[in-house]
Structures are given as structure tokens and as C-alpha cells.
Motif scaffolding. Structure first.
Motif, short mmCIF file in Angstrom:
data_model
loop_
_atom_site.label_atom_id
_atom_site.label_comp_id
_atom_site.label_asym_id
_atom_site.label_seq_id
_atom_site.Cartn_x
_atom_site.Cartn_y
_atom_site.Cartn_z
N GLY A 1 0.79 -1.24 0.00
CA GLY A 1 0.00 0.00 0.00
C GLY A 1 0.81 1.27 0.00
N GLY A 2 2.12 1.18 0.17
CA GLY A 2 2.93 2.39 0.17
C GLY A 2 3.70 2.54 -1.12
N ASP B 1 1.91 12.15 5.58
CA ASP B 1 2.11 10.76 5.10
C ASP B 1 3.19 10.62 4.03
OD1 ASP B 1 0.35 9.59 6.88
OD2 ASP B 1 -1.38 9.89 5.57
N THR C 1 2.42 7.31 1.40
CA THR C 1 1.26 6.81 0.66
C THR C 1 1.43 7.22 -0.81
OG1 THR C 1 0.00 8.84 1.01
CG2 THR C 1 -0.27 7.08 2.67
N ASP D 1 -0.56 8.70 -2.87
CA ASP D 1 -1.05 10.07 -3.12
C ASP D 1 -0.05 11.10 -2.63
OD1 ASP D 1 -3.34 9.08 -4.26
OD2 ASP D 1 -4.66 9.52 -2.55
N LEU E 1 4.73 4.40 8.13
CA LEU E 1 3.64 3.59 7.58
C LEU E 1 3.90 2.09 7.73
CD1 LEU E 1 2.87 5.65 4.35
CD2 LEU E 1 1.56 5.62 6.48
#
Length: 293
Positions: free
Chosen positions: A123-124, A146, A163, A165, A192
Motif C-alpha cells: 500500500g505504500g 504521510d 502513501t 497520493d 507507515l
């Protein structure tokens, strides 16, 4: 005597076929066999497989540990010793082994579990930025939740982590000559992956560290030390902390290091050091052919 630092590269330096020429050396062959017993798979088979397989975190980290520790031991057998050691991310484990902080099998068990935990993270995103305005980068990171500076490699090269984004937002706002997303499964060296880091911390705390026989410069705190507990606490912070390689490169001449030997595949670290502290003598030992007499 020339004061010499040995440095050990981490993930990203792996190359298909690395370590295979070491199989002709009896002691090295035994180490590969011992590694297969611990890992449950063959380092030499993975190193000879396709680049995609080798670049999977699960395999990359143990393969680099085995190949680099074998090279370091062969150099020591020929009568050479470092005055200081450091490693980039995964490379810090080889540095700690060479400094006598833990024995070889303990180090490989740690790296195996670290690789498994990091491989399971998802997810990262991470991205490398080259030739950028550092003040602008620092300001944008400070304003973007993040995302963190994961690897401060040199004045002209960093890796950001966070992340997708957040990483994309920084890449779009910071003017850089090049910005390249990295092929990794997660946001390594960031908060994260704290759950994986917490699980790994329990494993690290159960391992007894010995005082180092040469000073070690850690990623999260680039100050040389031989203190066992200090080295352990720094390693605990390493999975989520920033790799401060630029500061390590700047430190070397201030502690009278004149020569740096990068032990392992590629020449990433000597390249970074050359740009940051250009006055140092640099050498690479990547394979059996480059071993000293």
C-alpha cells in the motif's frame, strides 16, 4: 597506515549472477550451504534466476547479506581489516556482523525475518529524486502528511516514502531533473510500516548484541560507536527511520578516514560518497576477481 572504512550496499544493488564466482572457493561454498539450511531456499539459485525474482524483498535482502558477508570474510582472511564500518539500510546488518556484534547465523536469521516482514507490507510507495532544490523539497514534505525523506543519499539524490497520493503530490510539486518511482512493495523507512517494525523490534530485543570491535556508523544516527546497547537501539529505529547516508559520507573525512572500500555488488555507495566527500580514495570489491591478494 591508511585509515579505511568498509561500506556495504543494501537493496537496489543486487545483480543477477552475483556471488556465483564465489562457489569455487571452499569456505564460501560451505556458507552458501549453511544459508540454504537457515533460509529453506538456495541463494545461488535465486541469484541466477530472473531479475524480477531476485529483486523481491523476500529474496533480495538475504541474498545480499550472504554474498556481502562472504566477500568481507574473504578479505579479512587475506589480512585486511576496517577501521570503521557502515551499511546502507540492509547493509547495516553486514556492517554489524563484520564488527562482531552478532555471529553470522544470528545475522542471517534477523535478515530473513526482516525481509519477510517488509515483503508483506503493501500500500505504500517510494520514489527517487535527482538534482532538486533541497529547500523546496523540505518545505513540500513538511506540508504534506504521510510522506517522509526515507533515504538522504547525497546532496543531489534522495528517496521519499509514503502513501501513493502523498509521494505523487511531492513529485508533482518539487522541480527535479529526474523522479523515478521505485519497485518496492511498501513505504520502507517510514512510519507507515510501524506494525512490521514493532513485530521486528521484539525479535531484535531477544538477540544479545556484543560490543563492536570496530566503530559502526548507523543509518539513523551517523555517529561512530562500539556500544552494544546503543547499536541495538539504533537498529530498532532503522526500519521506520531515515537512512542518513549523506551525513555518513560527510562524517568520514572528519574522523580521519582516507579510503572507503564498498563490498558488494554495484558501486552505488562509492558513487554517492564521491559526490558528497570527493577527497576520499574509493575502491569496489564486487566479486572474487576483485578480492585483494
Amino acid at each position: 597506515m591508511t585509515k579505511t572504512a568498509w561500506v556495504f550496499p543494501g537493496q537496489g544493488s543486487q545483480a543477477t549472477g552475483m556471488g556465483i564466482d564465489l562457489l569455487d572457493i571452499p569456505g564460501a561454498k560451505d556458507r552458501f550451504a549453511e544459508a540454504e539450511t537457515i533460509l529453506g531456499w538456495s541463494v545461488t539459485e535465486i541469484c541466477q534466476s530472473d531479475a524480477e525474482n531476485l529483486s523481491r524483498t523476500l529474496y533480495t535482502q538475504p541474498c545480499l547479506y550472504v554474498v556481502e558477508t562472504i566477500l568481507a570474510d574473504l578479505i579479512r582472511e587475506r589480512g585486511h581489516q576496517p577501521d570503521l564500518v557502515a551499511g546502507h539500510s540492509l547493509g547495516e546488518y553486514i556492517a554489524l556482523y563484520v564488527a562482531g556484534v552478532f555471529d553470522w547465523a544470528v545475522g542471517l536469521h534477523l535478515v530473513k525475518r526482516r525481509a519477510e516482514l517488509m515483503d508483506s507490507v503493501s500500500g505504500g510507495m517510494m520514489a527517487a529524486l535527482m538534482n532538486f532544490d533541497r529547500e523546496q523539497l523540505d518545505a513540500v514534505i513538511a506540508q504534506t502528511p504521510d510522506v517522509v525523506l526515507a533515504n538522504d543519499n547525497s546532496p543531489a539524490q534522495v528517496v521519499i516514502s509514503g502513501t501513493p497520493d502523498a509521494v505523487q503530490a511531492v513529485m508533482s510539486q518539487v522541480k527535479a531533473k529526474r523522479a523515478i518511482p521505485l519497485k518496492v512493495s511498501g513505504a520502507f523507512h517510514s512510519h507507515l510500516i510501524a506494525p512490521a517494525a514493532t513485530e521486528f523490534q521484539e525479535i531484535l530485543e531477544s538477540v544479545e548484541f556484543q560490543p563492536a570491535n570496530v566503530p559502526v556508523v548507523s543509518n539513523v544516527e551517523p555517529i561512530p560507536t562500539v556500544d552494544a546497547e546503543n547499536l541495538k537501539q539504533r537498529l530498532i529505529k532503522q526500519m521506520t527511520g531515515s537512512v542518513r547516508w549523506r551525513e555518513i559520507s560527510l562524517l568520514l573525512p572528519t574522523v580521519a578516514i582516507e579510503k572507503v572500500v564498498e563490498i558488494g555488488p554495484g558501486n552505488v555507495l562509492t558513487g554517492l560518497i564521491k559526490r558528497t566527500s570527493p577527497g576520499l580514495s574509493l575502491e569496489n570489491i564486487r566479486n572474487a576477481a576483485e578480492l585483494p591478494d
